[in-house]
Design a protein around this motif. Structure first.
Motif, PDB file in Angstrom:
ATOM      1  N   ASP A  40      53.414  41.171  55.036  1.00  9.01           N
ATOM      2  CA  ASP A  40      53.301  40.171  53.971  1.00  9.01           C
ATOM      3  C   ASP A  40      54.674  39.719  53.488  1.00  9.01           C
ATOM      4  O   ASP A  40      54.911  38.523  53.292  1.00  9.01           O
ATOM      5  CB  ASP A  40      52.489  40.720  52.793  1.00  9.01           C
ATOM      6  CG  ASP A  40      51.008  40.835  53.098  1.00  9.01           C
ATOM      7  OD1 ASP A  40      50.552  40.272  54.116  1.00  9.01           O
ATOM      8  OD2 ASP A  40      50.299  41.495  52.309  1.00  9.01           O
ATOM      9  N   LEU A  41      55.587  40.666  53.301  1.00 15.19           N
ATOM     10  CA  LEU A  41      56.929  40.309  52.837  1.00 15.19           C
ATOM     11  C   LEU A  41      57.698  39.538  53.901  1.00 15.19           C
ATOM     12  O   LEU A  41      58.413  38.580  53.583  1.00 15.19           O
ATOM     13  CB  LEU A  41      57.708  41.561  52.437  1.00 15.19           C
ATOM     14  CG  LEU A  41      57.245  42.245  51.155  1.00 15.19           C
ATOM     15  CD1 LEU A  41      58.072  43.489  50.882  1.00 15.19           C
ATOM     16  CD2 LEU A  41      57.316  41.285  49.982  1.00 15.19           C
ATOM     17  N   ILE A  44      64.791  40.656  45.925  1.00 14.68           N
ATOM     18  CA  ILE A  44      63.661  41.289  46.607  1.00 14.68           C
ATOM     19  C   ILE A  44      63.785  42.790  46.403  1.00 14.68           C
ATOM     20  O   ILE A  44      64.615  43.457  47.011  1.00 14.68           O
ATOM     21  CB  ILE A  44      63.633  40.932  48.106  1.00 14.68           C
ATOM     22  CG1 ILE A  44      63.508  39.416  48.275  1.00 14.68           C
ATOM     23  CG2 ILE A  44      62.479  41.648  48.811  1.00 14.68           C
ATOM     24  CD1 ILE A  44      63.621  38.932  49.697  1.00 14.68           C
ATOM     25  N   VAL A  77      57.743  42.664  43.951  1.00 11.74           N
ATOM     26  CA  VAL A  77      56.624  42.532  44.889  1.00 11.74           C
ATOM     27  C   VAL A  77      55.356  42.960  44.156  1.00 11.74           C
ATOM     28  O   VAL A  77      55.299  44.047  43.577  1.00 11.74           O
ATOM     29  CB  VAL A  77      56.832  43.419  46.140  1.00 11.74           C
ATOM     30  CG1 VAL A  77      55.622  43.346  47.052  1.00 11.74           C
ATOM     31  CG2 VAL A  77      58.095  42.996  46.882  1.00 11.74           C
ATOM     32  N   ALA A  89      50.354  42.041  49.515  1.00 12.24           N
ATOM     33  CA  ALA A  89      51.658  42.005  48.854  1.00 12.24           C
ATOM     34  C   ALA A  89      52.089  40.556  48.671  1.00 12.24           C
ATOM     35  O   ALA A  89      52.020  39.757  49.603  1.00 12.24           O
ATOM     36  CB  ALA A  89      52.693  42.762  49.682  1.00 12.24           C
ATOM     37  N   LEU A 123      55.266  38.165  47.054  1.00 17.67           N
ATOM     38  CA  LEU A 123      56.631  38.139  46.546  1.00 17.67           C
ATOM     39  C   LEU A 123      56.682  37.249  45.312  1.00 17.67           C
ATOM     40  O   LEU A 123      56.284  36.095  45.350  1.00 17.67           O
ATOM     41  CB  LEU A 123      57.588  37.625  47.628  1.00 17.67           C
ATOM     42  CG  LEU A 123      59.072  37.645  47.321  1.00 17.67           C
ATOM     43  CD1 LEU A 123      59.541  39.057  46.981  1.00 17.67           C
ATOM     44  CD2 LEU A 123      59.854  37.110  48.507  1.00 17.67           C
ATOM     45  N   ASN A 183      68.173  37.759  51.998  1.00 22.61           N
ATOM     46  CA  ASN A 183      66.743  38.078  51.912  1.00 22.61           C
ATOM     47  C   ASN A 183      66.400  39.264  52.811  1.00 22.61           C
ATOM     48  O   ASN A 183      65.679  40.176  52.407  1.00 22.61           O
ATOM     49  CB  ASN A 183      65.888  36.875  52.324  1.00 22.61           C
ATOM     50  CG  ASN A 183      65.910  35.754  51.318  1.00 22.61           C
ATOM     51  OD1 ASN A 183      66.143  35.955  50.137  1.00 22.61           O
ATOM     52  ND2 ASN A 183      65.671  34.544  51.793  1.00 22.61           N
ATOM     53  N   PHE A 231      65.169  42.979  51.834  1.00 24.39           N
ATOM     54  CA  PHE A 231      63.923  43.460  52.425  1.00 24.39           C
ATOM     55  C   PHE A 231      64.133  44.834  53.059  1.00 24.39           C
ATOM     56  O   PHE A 231      63.281  45.717  52.957  1.00 24.39           O
ATOM     57  CB  PHE A 231      63.405  42.461  53.462  1.00 24.39           C
ATOM     58  CG  PHE A 231      62.288  42.991  54.314  1.00 24.39           C
ATOM     59  CD1 PHE A 231      61.022  43.171  53.788  1.00 24.39           C
ATOM     60  CD2 PHE A 231      62.514  43.318  55.637  1.00 24.39           C
ATOM     61  CE1 PHE A 231      59.987  43.662  54.574  1.00 24.39           C
ATOM     62  CE2 PHE A 231      61.487  43.806  56.429  1.00 24.39           C
ATOM     63  CZ  PHE A 231      60.226  43.979  55.893  1.00 24.39           C
TER      64      PHE A 231
END
Length: 160
Positions: A60-61, A78, A83, A96, A98, A128, A132
């Motif tokens: 999802d992320l 992030i 989240v 999930a 963001l 990003n 993550f």
């Protein structure tokens, strides 16, 4: 009330038509859903975070980050607290999302010295992915109580 680009805009729906926004502003709209942050979800003693949950959250992320990069947006925050975890329609039944775009920047607008065909745009949007990676590391650490932790460590060793 809508919040965007560090400015506040009170929208009066009694007026005819929609309000006009500056062209340099971006508007984010979300469906409302009752969620908890990933940080709270991981701290919950009654939940064991397993490999399936880790993969769902990571997918999802990754999808959200890919969409941001296609739009030229750097999230800049992030973390597990940005989240949101809600109920999903798959196994495991989590989703999930963001959120927390308060520090987000548009590459073309906030980094005008970058040329879109240059290497520096990738460096900026790479923030990003770096953030993550930190979230993913926390997720892996929370799999320690899972019976699948050995599988996670084997996968991580294969990447090295």
């Amino acid at each position: 009330m809508l919040l965007f680009a560090a400015e506040r805009c009170d929208v009066n729906y009694k007026k005819a038509g929609f309000p006009r926004f500056k062209k340099s502003l971006s508007l984010l709209c979300y469906d409302f859903s009752a969620n908890t942050t990933l940080e709270e979800y991981l701290k919950s003693n009654r939940i064991i975070f397993n490999l399936d949950s880790l993969i769902v959250v990571a997918m999802d992320l990754t999808s959200a980050i890919q969409h941001l990069e296609q739009k030229g947006v750097v999230h800049n925050n992030i973390t597990t607290s940005s989240v949101l975890i809600g109920r999903g329609l798959r196994v495991p039944p989590i989703n999930a999302v963001l959120g927390s775009f308060g520090f987000a920047q548009r590459v073309s607008q906030d980094f005008p010295e970058c040329s879109f065909n240059g290497h520096s745009v990738k460096d900026i949007s790479g923030k990003n992915i770096l953030q993550f990676g930190c979230v993913l590391s926390e997720l892996v650490n929370n799999c320690r109580d899972s019976s699948e932790f050995d599988e996670v460590t084997v996968m991580l060793r294969m990447q090295q």
